[in-house]
Design a protein around this motif. Structure first.
Motif, PDB file in Angstrom:
ATOM      1  N   SER A   1     -26.489  32.570 -28.267  1.00  0.00           N
ATOM      2  CA  SER A   1     -26.496  31.412 -28.974  1.00  0.00           C
ATOM      3  C   SER A   1     -26.470  30.313 -28.225  1.00  0.00           C
ATOM      4  O   SER A   1     -26.417  30.338 -26.848  1.00  0.00           O
ATOM      5  CB  SER A   1     -25.375  31.279 -29.971  1.00  0.00           C
ATOM      6  OG  SER A   1     -24.122  30.894 -29.327  1.00  0.00           O
ATOM      7  N   ASP A   2     -26.714  29.025 -28.808  1.00  0.00           N
ATOM      8  CA  ASP A   2     -26.561  27.697 -28.103  1.00  0.00           C
ATOM      9  C   ASP A   2     -27.251  27.533 -26.803  1.00  0.00           C
ATOM     10  O   ASP A   2     -26.932  27.201 -25.719  1.00  0.00           O
ATOM     11  CB  ASP A   2     -25.415  27.472 -27.966  1.00  0.00           C
ATOM     12  CG  ASP A   2     -24.175  27.373 -29.254  1.00  0.00           C
ATOM     13  OD1 ASP A   2     -24.306  26.192 -29.893  1.00  0.00           O
ATOM     14  OD2 ASP A   2     -23.786  28.385 -29.752  1.00  0.00           O
TER      15      ASP A   2
ATOM     16  N   ALA B   1     -27.764  32.638 -32.552  1.00  0.00           N
ATOM     17  CA  ALA B   1     -27.065  32.227 -33.736  1.00  0.00           C
ATOM     18  C   ALA B   1     -27.313  30.375 -33.450  1.00  0.00           C
ATOM     19  O   ALA B   1     -26.020  29.928 -33.513  1.00  0.00           O
ATOM     20  CB  ALA B   1     -25.739  32.327 -33.675  1.00  0.00           C
TER      21      ALA B   1
ATOM     22  N   HIS C   1     -23.715  29.386 -37.886  1.00  0.00           N
ATOM     23  CA  HIS C   1     -23.549  28.407 -36.852  1.00  0.00           C
ATOM     24  C   HIS C   1     -22.474  27.546 -37.442  1.00  0.00           C
ATOM     25  O   HIS C   1     -22.863  26.558 -38.363  1.00  0.00           O
ATOM     26  CB  HIS C   1     -24.858  27.951 -36.610  1.00  0.00           C
ATOM     27  CG  HIS C   1     -25.033  26.759 -35.213  1.00  0.00           C
ATOM     28  ND1 HIS C   1     -25.198  27.410 -34.162  1.00  0.00           N
ATOM     29  CD2 HIS C   1     -24.554  25.484 -35.017  1.00  0.00           C
ATOM     30  CE1 HIS C   1     -25.040  26.436 -33.092  1.00  0.00           C
ATOM     31  NE2 HIS C   1     -24.788  25.110 -33.815  1.00  0.00           N
TER      32      HIS C   1
ATOM     33  N   GLY D   1     -22.288  31.003 -33.603  1.00  0.00           N
ATOM     34  CA  GLY D   1     -22.729  29.995 -32.805  1.00  0.00           C
ATOM     35  C   GLY D   1     -22.085  28.521 -33.019  1.00  0.00           C
ATOM     36  O   GLY D   1     -21.521  28.409 -34.088  1.00  0.00           O
TER      37      GLY D   1
END
Length: 381
Positions: free
Chosen positions: A7-8, A46, A177, A214
Motif C-alpha cells: 500500500s501507500d 490498499a 484505507h 493502507g
C-alpha cells in the motif's frame, strides 16, 4: 492461496525537493520479481498509489509500468483508492482493466461486490473498500448523525457481511484505507481527522479472514489478521529507522493465515546525524550516499553549512542549528552594562540571536560607522 499485501506507494511524492520516481519504480519492479519468485497468486494494493489527486504524467507512467510488471509476473491485482488518490481518475476503465486481471475498485456503490478469485480450495471473496470520506459516505448512503469514519466503515462492513452471508464456504479478504485504533502513525501520513476523530475500531473487521490495510506508513499488525503493510519507501526522516517491507500472506483452505514479512530494497537510505560541522565533515564516511538530515551543534552558527556539507555528502537535504552551548542567551534581554545603545544595541542583539555569539570589536566599530554615516546622510539630505 498466496497473497502479497502492499500500500501507500505515493508515486510522485518528492522528498525535500528531490524526485523519488526512480526509487519508486525500482521498488515496484522488485515487487514484480517477488511475485514471480514466490509464485504469488494475488497482489493487494490498499490505496494511495499516487501522492496527489492529479498525478504528473511521469508518475502515471511509473505506476502503469509497475502494475504491468506485477500482472505480467503472473498475479491477479486488486487495487483500491486512498485519501491521496482521485477515486474517479483511478477508477477509469475499471471494467476493461478487470478483464486483464487488474481490478480497480474506487466507488462506494461497489463495496459489497467482491472480486472472486479461485484456487484449488474454492473461491476467495476480496472486498476492496475505497477510502471512505465521511461526508461523501454519509450523503451517498443516507446515513444519519454527524459524519464520521466509524459510521462510514460500519456501514460498508455491514454491506460486506450481508453479501458474505449468501456465500457458503467462501474465504474472505477486505482491503481498507483507514486509521485503525491501536496502530501507530509514522509521521509522513496526511491526517484524515474529521471532528478530531480519524480512527475506526478494529472490531469492525471481526469475522474476516484477512484485512489488508493502507494509510499508515509503518508496517504493523493491529491484530494477527488485521495488518498494515506500510509504504515501500520512507517518506520522512522520522521513518529512517523503519525497515520497509510487504506482507506475504498464505491463506489456507479453512481461512487461517500465515504471515511472512518480506523486506524491500532501499534505493537510498535515510539518516539523521548530529554534531559540529567539523565533526560531521571529518567523519561518517558510511553516510556519503544517504539522504541526510543534519543537526549542527556548533556554538556559533557556521557560514554556508549546506554548501560545505553537500561537497562531502551530496544528498544532504535539511539542516538545523541546535547548539549545545550558546554563548549569548537566545531570549531577548536588556543590553548589559557597557553595551552599545539604541540602533547599535539592536543590531548587536540581532547578530547574537542569529549566530549565538557577540559582535567582535571590529564588527562593533563597523556597525557604529555605518550608523553614523546613515545619520550624516539624513542630516545633509
Amino acid at each position: 492461496m498466496l497473497l502479497l499485501h502492499t500500500s501507500d506507494w505515493h508515486v510522485g511524492r518528492t522528498f525535500h525537493g528531490r524526485s523519488l520516481l526512480a526509487d519508486q519504480e525500482a521498488v515496484l519492479l522488485r515487487l514484480a520479481e517477488m511475485v514471480r519468485e514466490r509464485q504469488v497468486d494475488l497482489v493487494l494494493v490498499a490505496g494511495d498509489l499516487y501522492d496527489r489527486a492529479v498525478p504528473s504524467p511521469e508518475a502515471v507512467q511509473v505506476v502503469t509500468r509497475g502494475l504491468e510488471a506485477i500482472r505480467g509476473a503472473g498475479a491477479t491485482v486488486v487495487v483500491t483508492s486512498g485519501n491521496h488518490d482521485s477515486a474517479a481518475r483511478l477508477g477509469a476503465f475499471t471494467s476493461f482493466l478487470a478483464a486483464g486481471g487488474l481490478h480497480l475498485r474506487t466507488s462506494l456503490t461497489r463495496v459489497a461486490e467482491p472480486v472472486l478469485i479461485e484456487d484449488d480450495h474454492g473461491p476467495v471473496a476480496v472486498y476492496p473498500l475505497p477510502y471512505l470520506e465521511p461526508e461523501i459516505a454519509r450523503q451517498a448512503w443516507n446515513l444519519t448523525g454527524p459524519p464520521s469514519h466509524q459510521a462510514a466503515m460500519d456501514h460498508a462492513m455491514a454491506q460486506v457481511r450481508a453479501d458474505l452471508a449468501g456465500r457458503s464456504g467462501v474465504r474472505s479478504v477486505v482491503l481498507a484505507h483507514a486509521f485503525v485504533t491501536g496502530a501507530t502513525a509514522g509521521g509522513s501520513e496526511r491526517s484524515i481527522a474529521v471532528g478530531g476523530v480519524e480512527s475506526v475500531g478494529a472490531d469492525v473487521f471481526d469475522g474476516i479472514d484477512f484485512v489488508a490495510l493502507g494509510h499508515l506508513h509503518g508496517a504493523q499488525a493491529v491484530r494477527e489478521t488485521v495488518r498494515y503493510s506500510g509504504s515501500p519507501l520512507a517518506y520522512s526522516f522520522g521513518e529512517s529507522h523503519q525497515r520497509k517491507s510487504v506482507s506475504l500472506v498464505e491463506l489456507s483452505a479453512d481461512g487461517r493465515v500465515t504471515v511472512e514479512i518480506a523486506p524491500l530494497p532501499v534505493p537510498r537510505a535515510l539518516a539523521v546525524v548530529r554534531g559540529s560541522l567539523e565533526e560531521i565533515l571529518s567523519g561518517h564516511e558510511e553516510l556519503r550516499e544517504h539522504y541526510l538530515s543534519v543537526e549542527l551543534t556548533d556554538k556559533v552558527r557556521p557560514l554556508e553549512p549546506m554548501r560545505k556539507l553537500q561537497q562531502v555528502f551530496p544528498h544532504t537535504l535539511t539542516i538545523a542549528w541546535d547548539p549545545v552551548e550558546v554563548a549569548v542567551p537566545r531570549a531577548h534581554r536588556a543590553p548589559s552594562a557597557g553595551a552599545l545603545s539604541g540602533d547599535d544595541a539592536l543590531i548587536e542583539q540581532f547578530l547574537a540571536e542569529c549566530r549565538g555569539d557577540r559582535a567582535s570589536a571590529a564588527e562593533r566599530a563597523l556597525i557604529g560607522g555605518a550608523l553614523a554615516a546613515q545619520r550624516r546622510g539624513e542630516m545633509t539630505g
